[in-house]
Design a protein around this motif. Structure first.
Motif, mmCIF file in Angstrom:
data_model
loop_
_atom_site.group_PDB
_atom_site.id
_atom_site.type_symbol
_atom_site.label_atom_id
_atom_site.label_comp_id
_atom_site.label_asym_id
_atom_site.label_seq_id
_atom_site.Cartn_x
_atom_site.Cartn_y
_atom_site.Cartn_z
ATOM 1 N N HIS A 183 0.818 -1.209 0.000
ATOM 2 C CA HIS A 183 0.000 0.000 0.000
ATOM 3 C C HIS A 183 0.850 1.256 0.000
ATOM 4 N N LEU A 184 0.575 2.132 -0.964
ATOM 5 C CA LEU A 184 1.159 3.468 -1.007
ATOM 6 C C LEU A 184 0.101 4.411 -0.428
ATOM 7 N N ALA A 185 0.292 4.820 0.830
ATOM 8 C CA ALA A 185 -0.723 5.570 1.569
ATOM 9 C C ALA A 185 -0.584 7.066 1.351
ATOM 10 N N GLY A 186 -1.667 7.790 1.676
ATOM 11 C CA GLY A 186 -1.641 9.246 1.659
ATOM 12 C C GLY A 186 -1.034 9.799 2.935
ATOM 13 N N PRO A 187 -1.022 11.127 3.104
ATOM 14 C CA PRO A 187 -0.368 11.753 4.264
ATOM 15 C C PRO A 187 -1.019 11.357 5.575
ATOM 16 N N ALA A 198 -9.131 10.720 4.911
ATOM 17 C CA ALA A 198 -9.353 9.752 3.835
ATOM 18 C C ALA A 198 -8.208 8.749 3.763
ATOM 19 N N ALA A 199 -6.975 9.243 3.889
ATOM 20 C CA ALA A 199 -5.817 8.345 3.832
ATOM 21 C C ALA A 199 -5.857 7.333 4.972
ATOM 22 N N GLN A 200 -6.233 7.781 6.167
ATOM 23 C CA GLN A 200 -6.293 6.874 7.310
ATOM 24 C C GLN A 200 -7.360 5.814 7.121
#
Length: 360
Positions: free
Chosen positions: A209-213, A218-220
């Protein structure tokens, strides 16, 4: 001898005030009754057309609008607001205009508001703090808005630092504060489960997984759902790799992920990071989808033009914006819920960036 030389000429007669040449002056003096007389309708009909209300035939509406244009009439919005108690304007507070989701949600809100006869006043907030939010609400009150939609892509409402004013009708987009406010959001967890299950269903052992900040709600949600889906399937959860929504961060993460020989499937938390990821994998000689499958999230318009075209989760931003506007209008009319979350489903769009893993 010419005795008139040097004598001032008489001033020209005043121009007629009924013609188009003096429209600027006429505009201030033309009344609703004048428009009604010109159009051959009642003042009430002119008022209904001016306020965008239903119950007027198209032919009558055009007749009234034509009379308004001929006379240079413009509705007095201030007087109308005093009479109706509404300014017909919605305020929108957002903490970022750099992400695809926020921009497209804002666009959808503006379109939906216009369809309901409302204008939108935008107020970006550079620093998401209590003082900045309080100041934003104060400025929106000065700008005369009827209610507020907050696009809050970062974790704030679940902390003690942010507290929206209780006297303002508020709807929040993209948040986890449904116990306190009316929230409209994309089904982040459901979309993520669909993406991970798609890759597992193709035969991949696990999904990276390439996660958001880290501060993004939303990323969490997407990270939590990725971990839960793998755990439920009894699969290994690889180390998390994090980006910041940008294609550049996706490129940097891609260089890291390309070094893992056991990485055959990647779920990227948005399409922009997936774009940078594809470039990095190509530069490292990792073919997509032959060596590594990639799924994104958003379904931006350019996703079908990536190389290869990107498999991704489609977010219905238009529906999110429409529901935000409908919810805040219901709250203004006091016929809607005071809190709770409405989730808008996602849809998996399968293109050419995913395939079964190569035989080893």
């Amino acid at each position: 001898m010419d005795t008139t030389r040097g004598t001032p000429k008489p001033a020209p007669a005043p121009a007629a005030t009924g013609g188009r040449r003096s429209r600027g002056r006429v505009r201030a003096s033309v009344s609703m009754a004048d428009v009604a007389q010109r159009a051959g309708v009642s003042s009430q009909t002119v008022s209904r057309v001016s306020n965008g209300y239903a119950g007027v035939t198209e032919a009558t509406r055009r007749q009234v609008l034509s009379a308004m244009q001929e006379l240079g009439y413009r509705p007095n919005s201030a007087a109308r607001a005093l009479k109706s108690g509404e300014f017909r304007t919605l305020g929108v507070i957002t903490f970022s205009l750099s992400t695809t989701g926020n921009v497209r949600t804002l666009e959808a809100i503006a379109i939906s508001a216009a369809a309901e006869g409302y204008a939108v006043t935008l107020l970006p907030v550079a620093v998401p703090t209590q003082d900045e939010v309080r100041g934003a609400f104060s400025r929106l009150e000065e700008l005369a808005v009827d209610a507020v939609i907050v696009i809050m892509e970062v974790h704030l409402l679940d902390t003690a630092t942010i507290n929206l004013p209780p006297y303002v009708q508020v709807v929040v987009a993209d948040s986890d504060a449904g116990e306190q406010y009316t929230v409209v959001d994309t089904d982040q967890a459901g979309g993520t489960r669909t993406a991970v299950q798609h890759l597992l269903g193709l035969g991949h052992d696990t999904v990276w997984h390439l996660a958001g900040p880290e501060g993004s709600y939303a990323a969490q949600r997407r990270t939590d759902a990725w971990q839960a889906t793998l755990a439920h399937a009894g699969r290994r959860v690889p180390p998390l790799v994090r980006g910041d929504w940008s294609a550049e961060s996706g490129y940097r993460a891609g260089l890291e992920l390309a070094a893992h020989d056991d990485c055959t499937a990647i779920f990227a938390a948005n399409d922009q990071m997936a774009l940078g990821l594809l470039r990095a994998l190509h530069e490292r000689g990792r073919r997509v989808p032959e060596d590594i499958s990639v799924v994104g999230f958003d379904d931006i318009p350019e996703a079908s033009s990536f190389l290869p075209p990107l498999t991704t989760l489609h977010q219905d931003f238009a529906e999110v914006g429409r529901l935000c506007v409908q919810a805040v209008l219901h709250k203004m009319r006091q016929d809607g819920p005071t809190h709770g979350t409405t989730l808008v489903p996602t849809r998996l769009v399968i293109r050419e960036s995913t395939a079964p893993p190569a035989a080893r």
